[in-house]
Design a protein around this motif. Structure first.
Motif, mmCIF file in Angstrom:
data_model
loop_
_atom_site.group_PDB
_atom_site.id
_atom_site.type_symbol
_atom_site.label_atom_id
_atom_site.label_comp_id
_atom_site.label_asym_id
_atom_site.label_seq_id
_atom_site.Cartn_x
_atom_site.Cartn_y
_atom_site.Cartn_z
ATOM 1 N N HIS A 144 0.807 -1.224 0.000
ATOM 2 C CA HIS A 144 0.000 0.000 0.000
ATOM 3 C C HIS A 144 0.837 1.269 0.000
ATOM 4 C CE1 HIS A 144 -0.104 0.100 4.683
ATOM 5 N NE2 HIS A 144 0.742 -0.813 4.323
ATOM 6 N N ARG A 145 1.918 1.282 0.794
ATOM 7 C CA ARG A 145 2.672 2.538 0.916
ATOM 8 C C ARG A 145 3.473 2.827 -0.364
ATOM 9 N NH1 ARG A 145 0.846 4.295 5.404
ATOM 10 N NH2 ARG A 145 0.570 2.908 7.174
ATOM 11 N N VAL A 146 3.869 1.796 -1.071
ATOM 12 C CA VAL A 146 4.575 1.993 -2.345
ATOM 13 C C VAL A 146 3.579 2.519 -3.387
ATOM 14 C CG1 VAL A 146 5.841 0.809 -4.193
ATOM 15 C CG2 VAL A 146 6.260 0.196 -1.785
ATOM 16 N N ALA A 147 2.380 1.923 -3.427
ATOM 17 C CA ALA A 147 1.358 2.359 -4.393
ATOM 18 C C ALA A 147 1.020 3.834 -4.170
ATOM 19 C CB ALA A 147 0.102 1.498 -4.256
ATOM 20 N N MET A 148 0.838 4.238 -2.910
ATOM 21 C CA MET A 148 0.446 5.629 -2.634
ATOM 22 C C MET A 148 1.605 6.598 -2.900
ATOM 23 S SD MET A 148 -2.223 5.333 0.582
ATOM 24 C CE MET A 148 -1.429 4.123 1.615
ATOM 25 N N ALA A 149 2.815 6.196 -2.549
ATOM 26 C CA ALA A 149 3.970 7.086 -2.761
ATOM 27 C C ALA A 149 4.137 7.399 -4.250
ATOM 28 C CB ALA A 149 5.234 6.442 -2.190
ATOM 29 N N PHE A 150 4.032 6.381 -5.114
ATOM 30 C CA PHE A 150 4.238 6.634 -6.547
ATOM 31 C C PHE A 150 3.034 7.310 -7.192
ATOM 32 C CE2 PHE A 150 7.980 4.121 -5.884
ATOM 33 C CZ PHE A 150 8.881 4.795 -6.709
ATOM 34 N N THR A 151 1.866 7.178 -6.606
ATOM 35 C CA THR A 151 0.719 7.935 -7.114
ATOM 36 C C THR A 151 1.018 9.429 -6.944
ATOM 37 O OG1 THR A 151 -0.801 6.165 -6.593
ATOM 38 C CG2 THR A 151 -1.761 8.370 -6.792
ATOM 39 N N ILE A 152 1.566 9.793 -5.781
ATOM 40 C CA ILE A 152 1.905 11.207 -5.541
ATOM 41 C C ILE A 152 3.014 11.641 -6.508
ATOM 42 C CG2 ILE A 152 2.877 12.839 -3.831
ATOM 43 C CD1 ILE A 152 -0.102 11.849 -3.322
ATOM 44 N N GLY A 153 3.993 10.777 -6.717
ATOM 45 C CA GLY A 153 5.047 11.079 -7.697
ATOM 46 C C GLY A 153 4.451 11.279 -9.082
ATOM 47 N N GLY A 154 3.439 10.483 -9.416
ATOM 48 C CA GLY A 154 2.784 10.574 -10.728
ATOM 49 C C GLY A 154 2.072 11.895 -10.930
ATOM 50 N N LEU A 155 1.506 12.446 -9.843
ATOM 51 C CA LEU A 155 0.819 13.746 -9.937
ATOM 52 C C LEU A 155 1.796 14.821 -10.419
ATOM 53 C CD1 LEU A 155 -1.209 13.819 -6.582
ATOM 54 C CD2 LEU A 155 -2.119 13.390 -8.874
ATOM 55 N N ALA A 156 3.067 14.648 -10.007
ATOM 56 C CA ALA A 156 4.086 15.627 -10.405
ATOM 57 C C ALA A 156 4.912 15.089 -11.568
ATOM 58 C CB ALA A 156 4.987 15.918 -9.203
ATOM 59 N N GLY A 157 4.384 14.077 -12.271
ATOM 60 C CA GLY A 157 5.135 13.463 -13.377
ATOM 61 C C GLY A 157 4.989 14.257 -14.666
ATOM 62 N N GLU A 158 5.834 13.885 -15.632
ATOM 63 C CA GLU A 158 5.827 14.525 -16.939
ATOM 64 C C GLU A 158 4.508 14.229 -17.643
ATOM 65 O OE1 GLU A 158 9.691 14.262 -19.695
ATOM 66 O OE2 GLU A 158 8.666 12.369 -19.351
ATOM 67 N N ASN A 159 4.080 12.979 -17.488
ATOM 68 C CA ASN A 159 2.894 12.485 -18.189
ATOM 69 C C ASN A 159 2.066 11.576 -17.322
ATOM 70 O OD1 ASN A 159 2.043 12.983 -20.800
ATOM 71 N ND2 ASN A 159 4.101 12.421 -21.541
ATOM 72 N N GLY A 160 2.054 11.826 -16.021
ATOM 73 C CA GLY A 160 1.324 10.933 -15.109
ATOM 74 C C GLY A 160 2.097 9.649 -14.868
ATOM 75 N N MET A 161 1.361 8.604 -14.519
ATOM 76 C CA MET A 161 2.020 7.342 -14.112
ATOM 77 C C MET A 161 0.989 6.224 -14.169
ATOM 78 S SD MET A 161 5.015 6.789 -12.564
ATOM 79 C CE MET A 161 5.356 8.202 -11.553
ATOM 80 N N LEU A 162 1.448 4.991 -14.426
ATOM 81 C CA LEU A 162 0.532 3.859 -14.302
ATOM 82 C C LEU A 162 0.951 3.092 -13.053
ATOM 83 C CD1 LEU A 162 -1.798 2.254 -15.787
ATOM 84 C CD2 LEU A 162 0.031 0.665 -16.395
ATOM 85 N N VAL A 163 0.063 3.028 -12.055
ATOM 86 C CA VAL A 163 0.415 2.300 -10.836
ATOM 87 C C VAL A 163 -0.380 1.003 -10.812
ATOM 88 C CG1 VAL A 163 0.653 2.403 -8.331
ATOM 89 C CG2 VAL A 163 0.830 4.499 -9.665
ATOM 90 N N LYS A 164 0.364 -0.127 -10.812
ATOM 91 C CA LYS A 164 -0.292 -1.436 -10.839
ATOM 92 C C LYS A 164 -0.441 -1.987 -9.421
ATOM 93 C CE LYS A 164 2.611 -3.319 -13.764
ATOM 94 N NZ LYS A 164 3.281 -4.167 -14.744
ATOM 95 N N ASP A 165 -1.454 -2.823 -9.260
ATOM 96 C CA ASP A 165 -1.679 -3.512 -7.993
ATOM 97 C C ASP A 165 -1.999 -2.507 -6.874
ATOM 98 O OD1 ASP A 165 -1.897 -5.616 -6.319
ATOM 99 O OD2 ASP A 165 0.157 -6.352 -6.542
#
Ligand code: S3P
Length: 428
Positions: free
Chosen positions: A387-408
């Motif tokens: 859970h904590r990895v999924a949420m951390a990279f979701t936040i990183g994706g918000l500030a991404g160049e083109n978003g992010m795909l977070v699996k699982d």
């Protein structure tokens, strides 16, 4: 396997409330079950982990009802839990299984306790060894769950903690309530102290002097009112979002500010983050307040030593924030990350590399070379069910160049089911 496409976010200006603190919610149900009279819990976290706690203690004969938005636990008192009819299932929750080992070993019956595919790989010996010194009897294969617990009478011990673990400390304290003679525990680095504060709130004879805790059994616990503040470990994602998103300001109301949990604020401030706290007050022996995080330029730092237990669950999101900083951030003395829901050192380094960040592993930590404000590359992120990895990279994706795909991402429901709803709400 649910996956989420995270779209890039513009500036965010929001006031939010994150869900109730997970550690405190588990403890309110468990300590409430051992108390006499009714415990009324306001703002209890309704997530998979804590609902498993409700189920387990119901199976142990405790009446736990939800009325309106509150939970009412009709405690049975010490030594009076009922023999469960089947195996106790703790799902993904390390806190539930470890604290419950401390409770079950003092009862008048035998029981078996286990959890999901991550839990059965996580170390339980660290809890069973000190409990066995108190007289507890366990059967397990290689110190892993499932564990069979044979209830027996216990004696108090003097114990020096070998790992900074609130779960181990709390299991010993819960067993100590049922023991003959006092128990004294000394910590190396101080871990979260919600059990000590809540036991005090319920009337236990517990004293804390620097890093030593002394519990004298014999005093009955009295059912109490517990207000559960917002979970700072959940607020952490939005603290980081407020800091790394451009032109943003995010306020989190009524969040727990227990000093054993606020390491993330200290570290991000040291990195240059503009974070402020207002409206500090105390509810049931716990400090709470409103946290505001504002867009900031971050610089790399060194994170090690006594602060590690104060931010252990926030390291994934701190690592993401560090990737936006100027310069390198080094995290050491955090070998505990390897025995969390996943090996968080390996999983974070692997995923950071996928989004274009230079990162390397140490046995007890990692080094992250910040991108100096440049956005993450679009990538597929695998949370590995953490859970904590999924949420951390979701936040990183918000500030991404083109978003992010977070699996699982279904694993987010173990601690913060409202997470994606709040993220979506920030974009409107
Ligand atoms: C917790 C303690 C910490 C933390 C976990 C919750 C608790 O684990 O990582 O998410 O509620 O006591 P350890 O005590 O094993 O470090």
């Amino acid at each position: 396997m649910k996956k989420i496409h995270v779209a890039k976010a513009a500036s965010v200006n929001r006031t939010i409330r994150v869900q109730g603190d997970k550690s405190m919610s588990h403890r309110a149900v468990i300590i409430g079950s051992l108390a006499e009279g009714v415990t009324e819990i306001t703002n209890m976290l309704e997530a998979e982990d804590t609902l498993n706690t409700v189920n387990v203690y119901r199976q142990l004969g405790v009446k736990i009802e939800k009325k309106g938005l509150k939970y009412f636990v009709s405690g049975r008192g010490l030594f009076t839990l009922r023999e469960p009819q089947k195996k106790l299932y703790t799902g993904n929750s390390g806190t539930l299984i470890r604290l419950s080992l401390g409770v079950l070993c003092a009862q008048h019956f035998s029981s078996e306790i286990t959890g999901d595919e991550q839990i059965v790989k996580r170390p339980m010996k660290r809890v069973m060894t000190p409990l066995a010194q108190m007289g507890a009897k366990f059967e397990s294969r290689n110190g892993l769950a499932p564990v069979i617990v044979h209830g027996i009478s216990l004696k108090g011990i003097t114990h020096k903690m070998s790992v900074a673990s609130a779960q181990v400390k709390s299991a010993i304290l819960l067993a100590a309530l049922h023991a003959n003679g006092a128990t004294e525990i000394t910590e190396g680095h101080k871990s979260r102290d919600h059990t000590e504060r809540m036991l005090k709130h319920f009337g236990a004879d517990i004293r804390v002097k620097a890093k030593t805790i002394r519990l004298v059994p014999g005093k009955k616990l009295q059912g109490s009112k517990v207000f559960v503040p917002g979970d700072i470990s959940s607020a952490a994602y939005f603290i980081a979002a407020g800091v790394i998103l451009k032109n943003s300001k995010i306020t989190m109301k009524d969040t727990g500010l227990n000093p054993t949990r606020t390491g993330i604020i200290d570290v991000l401030k040291k990195m240059g983050a503009k974070i402020s706290v207002k409206g500090l007050k105390e509810r049931n022996c716990e400090p709470i307040g409103d946290i505001t995080a504002v867009s900031s330029k971050l610089k790399g730092t060194l994170i090690r030593g006594a602060i590690i237990p104060r931010l252990i669950d926030e390291i994934p999101v701190i690592a993401v924030a560090a990737a936006f900083a100027k310069g390198k951030t080094t995290i050491r003395d955090a070998g505990e990350l390897r025995v969390k829901e996943t090996d968080r050192i390996a999983v974070m380094v692997k995923n950071l590399r996928r989004v274009g960040v230079r990162a390397d592993e140490f046995p007890d930590g990692m080094v992250i070379h910040g991108l100096n404000g440049a956005p993450f590359k679009y990538a597929d992120i695998d949370s590995f069910g953490d859970h904590r990895v999924a949420m951390a990279f979701t936040i990183g994706g918000l500030a991404g160049e083109n978003g992010m795909l977070v699996k699982d991402t279904a694993c987010v429901n173990t601690s913060f089911p409202d997470f994606f709803r709040i993220v979506e709400g920030m974009k409107k």
